[in-house]
Design an enzyme around this catalytic site. Structure first.
Site, PDB file in Angstrom:
ATOM      1  N   ASP A  67      -4.659  86.524  65.317  1.00 30.93           N
ATOM      2  CA  ASP A  67      -4.024  85.674  66.319  1.00 30.93           C
ATOM      3  C   ASP A  67      -2.515  85.897  66.399  1.00 30.93           C
ATOM      4  O   ASP A  67      -1.924  86.575  65.550  1.00 30.93           O
ATOM      5  CB  ASP A  67      -4.341  84.190  66.036  1.00 30.93           C
ATOM      6  CG  ASP A  67      -4.276  83.839  64.549  1.00 30.93           C
ATOM      7  OD1 ASP A  67      -3.653  84.587  63.774  1.00 30.93           O
ATOM      8  OD2 ASP A  67      -4.849  82.812  64.168  1.00 30.93           O
ATOM      9  N   ASP A 136      -8.947  71.242  59.232  1.00 33.48           N
ATOM     10  CA  ASP A 136      -9.969  70.728  60.147  1.00 33.48           C
ATOM     11  C   ASP A 136     -11.105  71.741  60.349  1.00 33.48           C
ATOM     12  O   ASP A 136     -11.949  71.577  61.215  1.00 33.48           O
ATOM     13  CB  ASP A 136      -9.332  70.372  61.507  1.00 33.48           C
ATOM     14  CG  ASP A 136      -8.620  71.568  62.136  1.00 33.48           C
ATOM     15  OD1 ASP A 136      -8.633  72.667  61.538  1.00 33.48           O
ATOM     16  OD2 ASP A 136      -8.048  71.407  63.235  1.00 33.48           O
ATOM     17  N   HIS A 138     -10.663  74.977  61.151  1.00 33.69           N
ATOM     18  CA  HIS A 138     -10.401  76.070  62.102  1.00 33.69           C
ATOM     19  C   HIS A 138     -10.329  77.422  61.389  1.00 33.69           C
ATOM     20  O   HIS A 138      -9.961  77.509  60.219  1.00 33.69           O
ATOM     21  CB  HIS A 138      -9.142  75.801  62.955  1.00 33.69           C
ATOM     22  CG  HIS A 138      -7.844  75.876  62.236  1.00 33.69           C
ATOM     23  ND1 HIS A 138      -7.006  74.794  62.073  1.00 33.69           N
ATOM     24  CD2 HIS A 138      -7.198  76.914  61.640  1.00 33.69           C
ATOM     25  CE1 HIS A 138      -5.927  75.172  61.408  1.00 33.69           C
ATOM     26  NE2 HIS A 138      -6.017  76.448  61.136  1.00 33.69           N
ATOM     27  N   GLU A 143     -10.099  75.966  67.128  1.00 31.22           N
ATOM     28  CA  GLU A 143     -10.014  74.573  66.698  1.00 31.22           C
ATOM     29  C   GLU A 143     -11.369  73.893  66.868  1.00 31.22           C
ATOM     30  O   GLU A 143     -12.244  74.420  67.557  1.00 31.22           O
ATOM     31  CB  GLU A 143      -8.972  73.850  67.572  1.00 31.22           C
ATOM     32  CG  GLU A 143      -7.591  74.504  67.576  1.00 31.22           C
ATOM     33  CD  GLU A 143      -6.749  74.116  66.365  1.00 31.22           C
ATOM     34  OE1 GLU A 143      -7.292  73.534  65.406  1.00 31.22           O
ATOM     35  OE2 GLU A 143      -5.538  74.404  66.393  1.00 31.22           O
TER      36      GLU A 143
END
Ligand code: F6R
Length: 241
Positions: A67, A136, A138, A143
């Protein structure tokens, strides 16, 4: 899924680096999918160390990173391009023409994501993808709620991720709000996936992701279905499983 228990961060980094070096030794012209974030830094240090000792050769390796922030130029110290050069590429004999990251300065998201998918396709896909995991669940910037079938795409970062990443910026207002990321589909197509997790604060998400239901609400949970998935965690990160 294979789980490798490490004593501590150093041991986790060494074990993960061992798996990556085995890949490079077995296939010198392999394609490595790489990650940024705090967790893999020790792994990169270990690889650099082995390179300096003459045990590793990156000259034929191709890399594709997971990313990049949308809008950050390469020379911005917070860009993932900069991070990767600082933490790995500038210290080993990688051919710089074989380094690939999404281009954060191309603001045409559709064009940039299509270009990046084509790069991954043209190098023959990813042999080994290294990942960290967010609190979380990800992976990359996928996400909670991300569709499993996506290739590279542009995402709006959640408040949780903005908060987690602000430690790298002068102020929270400087954290970019969007990023280009490989999708879950891209990650799942990698022939081998290696996820590193360290620290007590990752223990509950590690349990949820790898011992809970497979759901887009916990993006990393899909890795349970990958045919060659290795989790290397230290004692603290694996303390709840
Ligand atoms: C990094 C990335 C992120 C991180 C994750 C964990 O390229 O895409 O998914 O792997 O946020 O970050 P750390 O390792 O800093 O806890």
């Amino acid at each position: 899924m294979k789980i490798i228990r490490a004593k501590d961060y150093k041991d986790m980094s060494r074990k993960a680096a061992n798996i990556i070096s085995a890949q490079v030794i077995m296939k010198p012209n392999c394609v490595l999918g790489l990650a940024t974030g705090g967790t893999p830094v020790g792994t990169y240090k270990q690889l650099i160390d082995w390179y300096n000792k003459g045990d590793l050769d990156f000259s034929e390796v191709t890399t594709v990173n997971l990313d990049e922030y949308r809008g950050l130029p390469r020379e911005n110290p917070q860009s993932y391009w900069y991070f990767m050069h600082d933490n790995l590429f500038n210290h080993v004999n990688i051919d710089h023409s074989r380094i690939n990251l999404p281009d954060g300065t191309n603001l045409d998201a559709a064009a940039e994501c299509a270009r990046y998918d084509e790069v991954i396709r043209s190098v023959g896909g990813i042999d080994l993808q290294l990942l960290g995991i967010g609190h979380d669940g990800h992976i990359g910037f996928n996400e909670p709620g991300s569709a499993f079938e996506l290739g590279t795409h542009c995402v709006d970062l959640t408040q949780d991720t903005i908060e987690a990443n602000k430690r790298f910026f002068e102020s929270i207002d400087d954290v970019p709000r969007q990023a280009y990321t490989m999708g879950i589909k891209t990650i799942m197509q990698a022939r081998k996936v290696l996820l590193v997790a360290s620290g007590k604060d990752k223990a509950s998400i590690v349990k949820k992701a790898f011992f809970g239901p497979v759901t887009p609400e916990v993006p990393a949970s899909i890795l349970q279905m990958h045919p060659d998935f290795i989790l290397v965690g230290d004692e603290e990160a694996l303390s709840e499983i």
